[in-house]
Scaffold this motif. Structure first.
Motif: not given
Ligand SMILES: Cc1ncc(COP(=O)(O)O)c(C=O)c1O
Length: 389
Positions: A76, A78, A184, A187, A207, A209-210
């Motif tokens: 992910n 993160t 990051d 999205h 991601n 998965h979004k």
């Molecule tokens: C800007 C941003 N960064 C990171 C994430 C984290 O995504 P994940 O939980 O898939 O690591 C999100 C999740 O909504 C996000 O909006």
């Protein structure tokens, strides 16, 4: 068979948080799992895994404009952010600064805090206004917070609570290479046009998965060629001493194997790209345009219902959009406002209401995907009117 597994009794206006995966993609994931379980030793050790992984990597790299050599899968965004920050810790000197914005996603801001503390560095925060009138407001706010100790900028391509498309390419052009820009882009892929290798950033994580609608647990990290050598995953495994037989260079060797796991989500990426592309006559460009248009239309409905001005220009909106709500008269958790539960329980609507920037202030964020309809936002506006009365 319906295209999505979403509960028809619920109005889903929160694609942004966890995505949603088409049924066809989940079927593909089941087949991948059956293939693994038929003979795990053969799958992982006799080339099947690496071959399937390379094919999925090729698909995602091509989709986002990255080169395969610099692209690795992570679970992910993160994990992508943590991997980069941990890798950069040894190069930070006491008093060096990691710059974030006050719109930064909490989990990733936390990663910056921990990396900074390990290196005796500090996290500094640029205050980006919201509502705001122009992308330039973001550039100005971030540049005003840069000092001669700033080493890393962690910045979202699309912010979470405020749903804003940020001018990360402009910022990378201003700051690189002196400040290493880590985007990051959680999205971005599948929502907006964002060309990874052309971004000018040192690192991009995002991601699958979004908005690409893969199975959950799929994301990628791309690293610019000049930053690849010292980059390691947050979890060190066989690749560190050459123990994973990857032919793809240092980066692939480190990330392609980080211990036994279920790689099926990563391997659904080509299936997700094909499934969603087939859902719109205009393919992916058509999907992105349609969901953005629906989101902007939904935002207009809310703006009118709330009697407010647009909180951000349309060119900063993709397929999520946030509107400020009247302050709460109760305080929720650090992240979510109780109105979110009221909308779910009394109106059957899943839509996030974030405490932002701090209680009692809050924003409501809508999402739009192909399973949504313009009337969904009318229904939300009616529910809001009832709750805010
Ligand atoms: C800007 C941003 N960064 C990171 C994430 C984290 O995504 P994940 O939980 O898939 O690591 C999100 C999740 O909504 C996000 O909006």
């Amino acid at each position: 068979m319906t295209a999505w597994l979403l509960d028809p009794e619920v109005l889903h206006l929160n694609h942004g948080s966890f995505g949603a995966t088409p049924a066809a993609v989940l079927d593909a994931q089941n087949s991948i799992r059956e293939r693994i379980e038929a003979n795990p030793t053969r799958f992982f050790l006799e080339g099947e895994y690496q071959e399937a992984l390379d094919e999925a990597r090729r698909a995602v790299a091509q989709f986002v404009g990255a080169d395969e050599g610099g692209t690795v899968f992570v679970t992910n965004a993160t994990a992508g952010v943590n991997s980069v920050l941990r890798s950069l810790e040894p190069a930070l000197l006491p008093g060096d600064e990691i710059l974030v914005t006050d719109h930064e996603y909490n989990a990733c801001a936390n990663a910056a805090v921990v990396s900074a503390s390990r290196a005796s560095a500090v996290v500094t925060t640029a205050q980006v206004p919201f509502p705001l009138e122009h992308q330039r407001d973001v550039v100005d706010a971030v540049l005003a917070a840069v000092t001669d100790r700033t080493r890393i900028l962690l910045i979202d391509a699309v912010t979470s609570a405020t749903g804003l498309v940020l001018p990360v390419v402009e910022l990378a052009a201003e700051l690189e290479p002196d400040v290493q820009v880590l985007v990051d882009a959680a999205h971005a892929p599948g929502m907006i046009d964002f060309d990874v290798a052309q971004s000018g950033a040192s690192y991009v994580t995002a991601n699958c998965h979004k908005w690409m609608c893969s199975a959950k647990g799929a994301a990628f990290l791309w690293v610019r060629p000049d930053r690849r050598d010292g980059l390691y995953p947050a979890v060190i495994s066989h690749g560190y001493n050459g123990g994973w037989p990857s032919e793809g260079g240092h980066l692939h060797a480190q990330f392609d194997w980080t211990g036994t796991h279920d790689p099926s989500a990563w391997l659904t990426v080509p299936h997700a790209l094909a499934a969603v592309e087939a859902m719109h006559p205009g393919g992916w460009p058509g999907v992105k345009a349609a969901i953005r248009e629906m989101c902007l239309g939904g935002r207009d409905v809310l703006i009118e219902a709330l009697g407010i001005a647009p909180p951000a220009p349309a060119d900063m909106i993709g397929a999520i959009a946030s509107v400020p709500l009247p302050p709460a008269d109760n305080s929720g958790s650090a992240i979510f406002d109780p109105l979110m539960a009221a909308l779910r329980e009394r109106h059957g609507i899943e839509v996030p209401v974030f405490t932002w920037p701090a209680p009692p202030d809050r924003v409501l964020r809508i999402s739009a995907h192909l399973y949504n309809r313009p009337s969904d936002y009318d229904r939300l506006a009616e529910a809001l009117a009832a709750e805010l009365r």
